[in-house]
Enzyme design. Structure first.
Site, PDB file in Angstrom:
ATOM      1  N   LYS A  55     104.234  48.483  60.583  1.00 38.18           N
ATOM      2  CA  LYS A  55     105.259  48.156  61.336  1.00 38.18           C
ATOM      3  C   LYS A  55     106.510  49.654  61.931  1.00 38.18           C
ATOM      4  CE  LYS A  55     105.872  43.719  58.417  1.00 38.18           C
ATOM      5  NZ  LYS A  55     107.254  43.524  57.794  1.00 38.18           N
ATOM      6  N   CYS A  75     108.557  48.035  55.616  1.00 36.57           N
ATOM      7  CA  CYS A  75     108.396  47.653  54.217  1.00 36.57           C
ATOM      8  C   CYS A  75     108.005  46.429  54.687  1.00 36.57           C
ATOM      9  CB  CYS A  75     110.169  46.939  54.455  1.00 36.57           C
ATOM     10  SG  CYS A  75     111.646  47.768  53.697  1.00 36.57           S
ATOM     11  N   ASP A  76     107.007  45.515  53.748  1.00 39.14           N
ATOM     12  CA  ASP A  76     106.704  44.488  53.633  1.00 39.14           C
ATOM     13  C   ASP A  76     106.147  44.090  52.403  1.00 39.14           C
ATOM     14  OD1 ASP A  76     104.996  42.567  55.297  1.00 39.14           O
ATOM     15  OD2 ASP A  76     103.721  42.420  53.091  1.00 39.14           O
ATOM     16  N   SER A  77     106.595  43.020  51.948  1.00 37.28           N
ATOM     17  CA  SER A  77     106.345  42.291  50.430  1.00 37.28           C
ATOM     18  C   SER A  77     105.891  40.874  50.712  1.00 37.28           C
ATOM     19  CB  SER A  77     108.129  41.701  50.215  1.00 37.28           C
ATOM     20  OG  SER A  77     108.564  43.109  50.144  1.00 37.28           O
ATOM     21  N   GLY A 112     105.671  46.920  50.198  1.00 40.28           N
ATOM     22  CA  GLY A 112     105.143  48.433  50.423  1.00 40.28           C
ATOM     23  C   GLY A 112     105.854  48.779  51.148  1.00 40.28           C
TER      24      GLY A 112
END
Length: 208
Positions: A55, A75-77, A112
């Site tokens: 991203k 960001c990633d969750s 992340g």
């Protein structure tokens, strides 16, 4: 120095604003299933971190033109339950199935993050990592789950839950960084910024 958030998440934006940073938002449009598929064999933590990095990288050309001196945060969750990573539920039926499994159980929310530093439109430093936060789920009734699904919130968040909205009623406790569960870990972000020689206090909005 401009702060750029490569995410459409209003929760992440809200966390950063509450913590003193007013970022410019650029949504990446990354093909998340493709990135996930390419990294699954490397494990959950690597997968979530790779998604965050993808991203951040995706918005770099636009950011370099508009904000040549910037720090980009990706960001990633995803929720790790019973060895399986879960992102946003595809539909209400899937969210209901997942909540039935999560009820009374525990899981790990993996968040992340990736930070990319631009100077004069050129990348000069990168850093990435992940945060693991334990979540202890309550036992919502079928009526409560139905009402929760009707809000639409579960379809907008990783694992079909969040603690800063309706879902907070159904979480018994969080073991670790609560900001990570909302969407962006402040401790991890501060650490990654330090890796690229940026002090988080230099990104805070100026006081009048």
């Amino acid at each position: 120095m401009t702060t750029v958030l490569a995410s459409a998440s209003p929760a992440r934006l809200s966390v950063l604003r509450a913590a003193g940073i007013d970022p410019v938002v650029h949504v990446s449009g990354v093909d998340e299933p493709a990135v996930e598929a390419a990294n699954t064999h490397l494990g959950p933590a690597v997968t979530v971190t790779a998604l965050a990095a993808a991203k951040a990288e995706a918005v770099l050309p636009l950011v370099a033109r508009e904000h040549p001196n910037a720090v980009v945060i990706g960001c990633d969750s995803m929720l790790l339950m019973n060895g399986t990573l879960r992102g946003k539920p595809a539909d209400a039926a899937q969210a209901r199935r997942e909540w039935s499994e999560m009820s009374g159980a525990t899981g790990d929310l993996l968040t992340g993050h990736a930070v990319v530093l631009l100077r004069g439109g050129e990348v000069v430093a990168r850093s990435s990592g992940h945060q693991r936060t334990g979540i202890r789920f309550g036992r919502p009734s079928e009526e409560e789950i139905t009402a929760y699904l009707a809000t639409g919130e579960p379809l907008q968040v990783a694992g079909g839950l969040t603690i800063d909205g309706y879902g907070g009623w159904f979480v018994e406790g969080v073991d670790g960084d609560h900001s990570s569960v909302i969407g962006i870990s402040l401790p991890l972000t501060r650490s990654l910024l330090a890796d690229v020689n940026i002090s988080v206090v230099d990104l805070w909005r100026r006081q009048p």
